[in-house]
Design a protein around this motif. Structure first.
Motif, PDB file in Angstrom:
ATOM      1  N   ARG A 140       0.819  -1.210   0.000  1.00 37.16           N
ATOM      2  CA  ARG A 140       0.000   0.000   0.000  1.00 37.16           C
ATOM      3  C   ARG A 140       0.857   1.266   0.000  1.00 37.16           C
ATOM      4  NH1 ARG A 140      -5.117  -1.440   4.070  1.00 37.16           N
ATOM      5  NH2 ARG A 140      -6.221  -2.780   2.558  1.00 37.16           N
ATOM      6  N   ARG A 141       1.964   1.221   0.667  1.00 35.58           N
ATOM      7  CA  ARG A 141       2.877   2.374   0.621  1.00 35.58           C
ATOM      8  C   ARG A 141       3.406   2.585  -0.795  1.00 35.58           C
ATOM      9  NH1 ARG A 141       6.660   1.611   6.040  1.00 35.58           N
ATOM     10  NH2 ARG A 141       5.022   2.118   7.578  1.00 35.58           N
ATOM     11  N   TYR A 142       3.681   1.498  -1.466  1.00 33.90           N
ATOM     12  CA  TYR A 142       4.163   1.619  -2.843  1.00 33.90           C
ATOM     13  C   TYR A 142       3.082   2.204  -3.751  1.00 33.90           C
ATOM     14  CZ  TYR A 142       5.366   0.112  -7.558  1.00 33.90           C
ATOM     15  OH  TYR A 142       5.599   0.084  -8.904  1.00 33.90           O
ATOM     16  N   LEU A 143       1.839   1.724  -3.587  1.00 31.61           N
ATOM     17  CA  LEU A 143       0.754   2.253  -4.416  1.00 31.61           C
ATOM     18  C   LEU A 143       0.486   3.720  -4.128  1.00 31.61           C
ATOM     19  CD1 LEU A 143      -1.760  -0.743  -4.274  1.00 31.61           C
ATOM     20  CD2 LEU A 143      -0.205  -0.118  -6.141  1.00 31.61           C
ATOM     21  N   ALA A 144       0.611   4.097  -2.849  1.00 32.81           N
ATOM     22  CA  ALA A 144       0.389   5.507  -2.510  1.00 32.81           C
ATOM     23  C   ALA A 144       1.484   6.404  -3.075  1.00 32.81           C
ATOM     24  CB  ALA A 144       0.326   5.667  -0.997  1.00 32.81           C
ATOM     25  N   ALA A 238      -6.679  -6.169  -5.452  1.00 30.14           N
ATOM     26  CA  ALA A 238      -7.660  -5.491  -6.307  1.00 30.14           C
ATOM     27  C   ALA A 238      -7.366  -3.996  -6.398  1.00 30.14           C
ATOM     28  CB  ALA A 238      -9.065  -5.720  -5.767  1.00 30.14           C
ATOM     29  N   GLU A 239      -6.978  -3.404  -5.275  1.00 30.26           N
ATOM     30  CA  GLU A 239      -6.612  -1.988  -5.270  1.00 30.26           C
ATOM     31  C   GLU A 239      -5.374  -1.736  -6.125  1.00 30.26           C
ATOM     32  OE1 GLU A 239      -5.316   1.440  -2.004  1.00 30.26           O
ATOM     33  OE2 GLU A 239      -5.998  -0.548  -1.353  1.00 30.26           O
ATOM     34  N   GLU A 240      -4.446  -2.686  -6.098  1.00 30.16           N
ATOM     35  CA  GLU A 240      -3.228  -2.539  -6.900  1.00 30.16           C
ATOM     36  C   GLU A 240      -3.547  -2.571  -8.390  1.00 30.16           C
ATOM     37  OE1 GLU A 240       1.098  -4.787  -7.507  1.00 30.16           O
ATOM     38  OE2 GLU A 240      -0.497  -5.702  -6.303  1.00 30.16           O
ATOM     39  N   ILE A 241      -4.427  -3.487  -8.767  1.00 26.57           N
ATOM     40  CA  ILE A 241      -4.795  -3.586 -10.188  1.00 26.57           C
ATOM     41  C   ILE A 241      -5.459  -2.291 -10.658  1.00 26.57           C
ATOM     42  CG2 ILE A 241      -6.294  -4.777 -11.824  1.00 26.57           C
ATOM     43  CD1 ILE A 241      -5.857  -7.328 -10.180  1.00 26.57           C
ATOM     44  N   GLN A 242      -6.361  -1.786  -9.850  1.00 24.89           N
ATOM     45  CA  GLN A 242      -7.048  -0.559 -10.211  1.00 24.89           C
ATOM     46  C   GLN A 242      -6.086   0.629 -10.249  1.00 24.89           C
ATOM     47  OE1 GLN A 242     -10.269   0.422  -7.604  1.00 24.89           O
ATOM     48  NE2 GLN A 242     -10.837   2.309  -8.709  1.00 24.89           N
ATOM     49  N   ARG A 243      -5.198   0.689  -9.263  1.00 26.08           N
ATOM     50  CA  ARG A 243      -4.251   1.808  -9.204  1.00 26.08           C
ATOM     51  C   ARG A 243      -3.262   1.754 -10.358  1.00 26.08           C
ATOM     52  NH1 ARG A 243      -2.325   5.909  -9.388  1.00 26.08           N
ATOM     53  NH2 ARG A 243      -1.226   7.140  -7.818  1.00 26.08           N
ATOM     54  N   TYR A 247      -2.702   4.494 -13.289  1.00 20.25           N
ATOM     55  CA  TYR A 247      -1.374   5.073 -13.519  1.00 20.25           C
ATOM     56  C   TYR A 247      -0.943   4.913 -14.975  1.00 20.25           C
ATOM     57  CZ  TYR A 247       3.619   5.923 -12.976  1.00 20.25           C
ATOM     58  OH  TYR A 247       4.903   6.421 -13.114  1.00 20.25           O
ATOM     59  N   VAL A 248      -1.235   3.743 -15.570  1.00 17.51           N
ATOM     60  CA  VAL A 248      -0.890   3.527 -16.980  1.00 17.51           C
ATOM     61  C   VAL A 248      -1.706   4.468 -17.863  1.00 17.51           C
ATOM     62  CG1 VAL A 248      -1.014   1.877 -18.889  1.00 17.51           C
ATOM     63  CG2 VAL A 248      -0.141   1.158 -16.645  1.00 17.51           C
ATOM     64  N   ALA A 249      -2.967   4.649 -17.541  1.00 20.88           N
ATOM     65  CA  ALA A 249      -3.790   5.574 -18.326  1.00 20.88           C
ATOM     66  C   ALA A 249      -3.255   7.000 -18.198  1.00 20.88           C
ATOM     67  CB  ALA A 249      -5.239   5.499 -17.848  1.00 20.88           C
ATOM     68  N   PHE A 250      -2.809   7.324 -17.003  1.00 25.06           N
ATOM     69  CA  PHE A 250      -2.239   8.660 -16.802  1.00 25.06           C
ATOM     70  C   PHE A 250      -0.975   8.844 -17.631  1.00 25.06           C
ATOM     71  CE2 PHE A 250       0.819  11.270 -14.416  1.00 25.06           C
ATOM     72  CZ  PHE A 250       0.159  12.488 -14.454  1.00 25.06           C
TER      73      PHE A 250
END
Length: 266
Positions: A140-144, A238-243, A247-250
Protein backbone atom coordinates in the motif's frame (compact mmCIF):
# COMPACT_ATOMS: atom_id res chain seq x y z
CA UNK A 1 21.39 -63.40 91.56
CA UNK A 2 23.40 -65.22 94.28
CA UNK A 3 25.93 -62.40 94.28
CA UNK A 4 23.15 -59.87 94.72
CA UNK A 5 21.69 -61.77 97.70
CA UNK A 6 25.10 -62.05 99.34
CA UNK A 7 25.65 -58.32 98.78
CA UNK A 8 22.32 -57.49 100.44
CA UNK A 9 23.12 -59.60 103.52
CA UNK A 10 26.56 -58.10 103.91
CA UNK A 11 25.26 -54.59 103.54
CA UNK A 12 22.47 -55.08 106.11
CA UNK A 13 24.89 -56.55 108.61
CA UNK A 14 27.30 -53.70 108.22
CA UNK A 15 24.59 -51.06 108.51
CA UNK A 16 23.06 -52.76 111.59
CA UNK A 17 26.39 -52.93 113.32
CA UNK A 18 27.03 -49.25 112.71
CA UNK A 19 23.61 -48.18 113.96
CA UNK A 20 23.82 -50.21 117.18
CA UNK A 21 27.39 -49.37 118.09
CA UNK A 22 28.08 -45.90 116.79
CA UNK A 23 30.16 -44.89 119.85
CA UNK A 24 32.06 -48.12 120.29
CA UNK A 25 35.34 -47.75 118.38
CA UNK A 26 36.28 -51.34 119.02
CA UNK A 27 33.27 -52.60 117.12
CA UNK A 28 34.07 -50.24 114.22
CA UNK A 29 37.36 -52.04 113.72
CA UNK A 30 35.64 -55.42 113.57
CA UNK A 31 33.03 -54.08 111.11
CA UNK A 32 35.60 -52.74 108.64
CA UNK A 33 35.85 -56.18 107.08
CA UNK A 34 32.07 -56.28 106.66
CA UNK A 35 32.09 -52.90 104.93
CA UNK A 36 34.80 -54.06 102.56
CA UNK A 37 32.73 -57.13 101.66
CA UNK A 38 29.68 -54.91 101.02
CA UNK A 39 31.65 -52.65 98.69
CA UNK A 40 32.99 -55.68 96.83
CA UNK A 41 29.44 -56.99 96.41
CA UNK A 42 28.28 -53.66 94.98
CA UNK A 43 31.14 -53.68 92.47
CA UNK A 44 30.28 -57.24 91.53
CA UNK A 45 26.67 -56.23 90.94
CA UNK A 46 27.64 -53.36 88.62
CA UNK A 47 30.01 -55.62 86.67
CA UNK A 48 27.27 -58.23 86.25
CA UNK A 49 24.82 -55.62 84.86
CA UNK A 50 27.38 -54.35 82.33
CA UNK A 51 28.03 -57.92 81.15
CA UNK A 52 24.31 -58.54 80.67
CA UNK A 53 23.92 -55.34 78.61
CA UNK A 54 26.91 -56.19 76.41
CA UNK A 55 25.51 -59.66 75.65
CA UNK A 56 22.16 -58.16 74.56
CA UNK A 57 19.74 -60.40 76.41
CA UNK A 58 16.07 -60.35 75.33
CA UNK A 59 14.26 -57.30 76.60
CA UNK A 60 17.54 -55.34 77.14
CA UNK A 61 18.39 -52.65 74.57
CA UNK A 62 21.16 -50.09 74.69
CA UNK A 63 20.41 -46.39 74.41
CA UNK A 64 20.63 -45.25 70.76
CA UNK A 65 20.65 -48.84 69.44
CA UNK A 66 18.11 -49.62 66.69
CA UNK A 67 16.31 -52.88 66.37
CA UNK A 68 17.06 -54.54 63.06
CA UNK A 69 15.03 -57.68 63.41
CA UNK A 70 12.38 -56.36 60.98
CA UNK A 71 14.98 -56.42 58.21
CA UNK A 72 14.95 -60.23 58.22
CA UNK A 73 11.22 -60.86 58.06
CA UNK A 74 11.07 -61.65 54.36
CA UNK A 75 10.18 -59.78 51.13
CA UNK A 76 7.91 -56.99 52.37
CA UNK A 77 6.92 -53.67 50.88
CA UNK A 78 7.65 -51.39 53.84
CA UNK A 79 6.53 -47.78 53.85
CA UNK A 80 5.38 -45.37 56.48
CA UNK A 81 2.29 -47.48 57.05
CA UNK A 82 1.77 -51.23 57.28
CA UNK A 83 4.11 -53.72 55.63
CA UNK A 84 2.45 -55.46 52.68
CA UNK A 85 4.06 -58.38 50.83
CA UNK A 86 4.91 -57.81 47.16
CA UNK A 87 3.01 -60.94 46.21
CA UNK A 88 -0.17 -59.48 47.70
CA UNK A 89 0.27 -56.25 45.73
CA UNK A 90 0.73 -58.16 42.47
CA UNK A 91 -2.35 -60.28 43.15
CA UNK A 92 -4.44 -57.11 43.58
CA UNK A 93 -3.62 -55.99 39.98
CA UNK A 94 -6.36 -57.54 37.90
CA UNK A 95 -6.58 -57.42 34.12
CA UNK A 96 -9.26 -54.74 34.34
CA UNK A 97 -7.08 -52.46 36.41
CA UNK A 98 -4.12 -53.01 34.07
CA UNK A 99 -6.25 -52.13 31.03
CA UNK A 100 -7.53 -48.98 32.73
CA UNK A 101 -4.00 -47.91 33.56
CA UNK A 102 -2.85 -48.58 29.99
CA UNK A 103 -5.78 -46.58 28.61
CA UNK A 104 -4.86 -43.68 30.89
CA UNK A 105 -1.29 -43.76 29.62
CA UNK A 106 -2.53 -43.70 26.00
CA UNK A 107 -4.80 -40.72 26.66
CA UNK A 108 -1.99 -38.83 28.38
CA UNK A 109 0.40 -39.46 25.48
CA UNK A 110 -2.15 -38.48 22.83
CA UNK A 111 -3.01 -35.32 24.78
CA UNK A 112 0.67 -34.39 24.87
CA UNK A 113 0.96 -34.89 21.10
CA UNK A 114 -2.16 -32.79 20.54
CA UNK A 115 -0.80 -30.01 22.74
CA UNK A 116 2.50 -29.84 20.84
CA UNK A 117 0.95 -29.94 17.37
CA UNK A 118 -1.64 -27.34 18.35
CA UNK A 119 1.07 -25.02 19.64
CA UNK A 120 3.10 -25.44 16.45
CA UNK A 121 0.08 -24.80 14.20
CA UNK A 122 -1.02 -21.72 16.15
CA UNK A 123 2.46 -20.22 15.92
CA UNK A 124 2.67 -21.02 12.20
CA UNK A 125 -0.70 -19.39 11.50
CA UNK A 126 0.29 -16.34 13.55
CA UNK A 127 3.57 -15.99 11.65
CA UNK A 128 1.72 -16.32 8.34
CA UNK A 129 -0.75 -13.61 9.33
CA UNK A 130 2.10 -11.28 10.31
CA UNK A 131 3.93 -11.91 7.04
CA UNK A 132 0.78 -11.18 5.00
CA UNK A 133 0.05 -8.00 6.96
CA UNK A 134 3.61 -6.78 6.46
CA UNK A 135 3.30 -7.39 2.73
CA UNK A 136 0.02 -5.44 2.66
CA UNK A 137 1.60 -2.47 4.45
CA UNK A 138 4.58 -2.33 2.08
CA UNK A 139 2.40 -2.79 -1.00
CA UNK A 140 0.00 0.00 0.00
CA UNK A 141 2.88 2.37 0.62
CA UNK A 142 4.16 1.62 -2.84
CA UNK A 143 0.75 2.25 -4.42
CA UNK A 144 0.39 5.51 -2.51
CA UNK A 145 3.81 6.67 -3.75
CA UNK A 146 3.29 5.50 -7.32
CA UNK A 147 4.42 8.16 -9.81
CA UNK A 148 6.40 10.01 -7.11
CA UNK A 149 9.32 7.62 -6.74
CA UNK A 150 12.71 7.64 -8.35
CA UNK A 151 13.78 4.48 -10.20
CA UNK A 152 15.99 3.36 -7.27
CA UNK A 153 13.21 3.91 -4.72
CA UNK A 154 10.76 2.03 -6.90
CA UNK A 155 13.19 -0.89 -7.18
CA UNK A 156 13.59 -0.93 -3.38
CA UNK A 157 9.82 -1.09 -2.89
CA UNK A 158 9.43 -3.89 -5.43
CA UNK A 159 12.26 -5.87 -3.78
CA UNK A 160 10.61 -5.50 -0.36
CA UNK A 161 7.25 -6.60 -1.76
CA UNK A 162 8.79 -9.69 -3.38
CA UNK A 163 10.61 -10.59 -0.14
CA UNK A 164 7.39 -10.38 1.88
CA UNK A 165 5.58 -12.42 -0.76
CA UNK A 166 8.20 -15.19 -0.44
CA UNK A 167 8.05 -15.01 3.36
CA UNK A 168 4.27 -15.40 3.35
CA UNK A 169 4.53 -18.33 0.95
CA UNK A 170 7.02 -20.14 3.21
CA UNK A 171 4.82 -19.58 6.25
CA UNK A 172 1.82 -20.92 4.34
CA UNK A 173 3.65 -24.15 3.49
CA UNK A 174 4.61 -24.48 7.15
CA UNK A 175 0.96 -24.06 8.15
CA UNK A 176 -0.09 -26.85 5.79
CA UNK A 177 2.50 -29.22 7.24
CA UNK A 178 1.60 -28.53 10.87
CA UNK A 179 -2.10 -28.68 10.07
CA UNK A 180 -1.70 -32.23 8.77
CA UNK A 181 0.06 -33.27 11.99
CA UNK A 182 -2.59 -31.52 14.06
CA UNK A 183 -5.47 -33.27 12.30
CA UNK A 184 -3.78 -36.65 12.86
CA UNK A 185 -3.28 -35.90 16.56
CA UNK A 186 -6.95 -34.90 16.93
CA UNK A 187 -8.05 -38.17 15.36
CA UNK A 188 -5.67 -40.08 17.62
CA UNK A 189 -7.10 -38.35 20.69
CA UNK A 190 -10.62 -39.24 19.62
CA UNK A 191 -9.70 -42.91 19.29
CA UNK A 192 -7.92 -42.81 22.65
CA UNK A 193 -10.99 -41.29 24.28
CA UNK A 194 -13.21 -44.01 22.87
CA UNK A 195 -10.80 -46.73 24.00
CA UNK A 196 -10.59 -45.26 27.49
CA UNK A 197 -14.37 -45.02 27.76
CA UNK A 198 -14.90 -48.62 26.65
CA UNK A 199 -12.22 -49.88 29.08
CA UNK A 200 -13.74 -48.10 32.07
CA UNK A 201 -11.33 -45.16 32.33
CA UNK A 202 -14.11 -42.58 32.18
CA UNK A 203 -12.09 -39.78 33.78
CA UNK A 204 -9.26 -40.19 31.26
CA UNK A 205 -11.79 -40.14 28.41
CA UNK A 206 -13.37 -36.93 29.72
CA UNK A 207 -9.96 -35.29 30.11
CA UNK A 208 -8.78 -36.03 26.57
CA UNK A 209 -12.09 -34.85 25.09
CA UNK A 210 -11.70 -31.58 26.97
CA UNK A 211 -8.18 -31.27 25.54
CA UNK A 212 -9.58 -31.68 22.02
CA UNK A 213 -12.08 -28.88 22.58
CA UNK A 214 -9.38 -26.53 23.91
CA UNK A 215 -7.08 -27.30 20.97
CA UNK A 216 -9.84 -26.75 18.42
CA UNK A 217 -10.71 -23.42 20.02
CA UNK A 218 -7.11 -22.18 19.95
CA UNK A 219 -6.52 -23.27 16.38
CA UNK A 220 -9.86 -21.75 15.34
CA UNK A 221 -8.83 -18.32 16.68
CA UNK A 222 -5.51 -18.49 14.83
CA UNK A 223 -7.29 -19.51 11.62
CA UNK A 224 -9.57 -16.48 11.89
CA UNK A 225 -6.54 -14.20 11.95
CA UNK A 226 -5.12 -15.91 8.86
CA UNK A 227 -8.43 -15.66 7.00
CA UNK A 228 -8.71 -11.95 7.85
CA UNK A 229 -5.18 -11.37 6.56
CA UNK A 230 -5.99 -13.21 3.31
CA UNK A 231 -9.09 -11.03 2.79
CA UNK A 232 -7.08 -7.86 3.27
CA UNK A 233 -4.45 -9.13 0.86
CA UNK A 234 -7.11 -9.83 -1.76
CA UNK A 235 -8.47 -6.30 -1.30
CA UNK A 236 -4.95 -4.89 -1.65
CA UNK A 237 -4.42 -6.84 -4.86
CA UNK A 238 -7.66 -5.49 -6.31
CA UNK A 239 -6.61 -1.99 -5.27
CA UNK A 240 -3.23 -2.54 -6.90
CA UNK A 241 -4.80 -3.59 -10.19
CA UNK A 242 -7.05 -0.56 -10.21
CA UNK A 243 -4.25 1.81 -9.20
CA UNK A 244 -1.88 0.44 -11.83
CA UNK A 245 -4.52 0.80 -14.53
CA UNK A 246 -5.10 4.41 -13.55
CA UNK A 247 -1.37 5.07 -13.52
CA UNK A 248 -0.89 3.53 -16.98
CA UNK A 249 -3.79 5.57 -18.33
CA UNK A 250 -2.24 8.66 -16.80
CA UNK A 251 1.11 7.90 -18.45
CA UNK A 252 -0.58 7.26 -21.79
CA UNK A 253 -2.43 10.59 -21.52
CA UNK A 254 0.75 12.49 -20.81
CA UNK A 255 2.51 10.83 -23.73
CA UNK A 256 -0.39 11.67 -26.05
CA UNK A 257 -0.38 15.32 -24.91
CA UNK A 258 3.37 15.59 -25.46
CA UNK A 259 3.01 14.13 -28.95
CA UNK A 260 0.23 16.62 -29.91
CA UNK A 261 2.27 19.55 -28.60
CA UNK A 262 5.21 18.44 -30.68
CA UNK A 263 3.05 18.27 -33.80
CA UNK A 264 1.66 21.76 -33.21
CA UNK A 265 5.15 23.16 -32.93
CA UNK A 266 6.02 21.63 -36.25
Amino acid sequence: MQAVAQCSVCTSRAAGGLLRKQTDFSLLRTNKSALRRGAACIRLLSISESVLLSKGEPGVQKLGQKRTDTAHRGPLSVGHGLAVPFTQQIENLSYDSLIIRAASVVTDSSSTLLSQTSLALVHALTDYSKAVQTRIIVQRRYLASLGKLSPSEEDSFLAAINAQRAEASDRLQECKLFETNWINSVNLCKMAAEAAHSSGADQASITVRASIQVAQSQVGEARKLAVTADKKLAETKAEEIQRMAEYVAFLDGEEHEVHEAYLRED
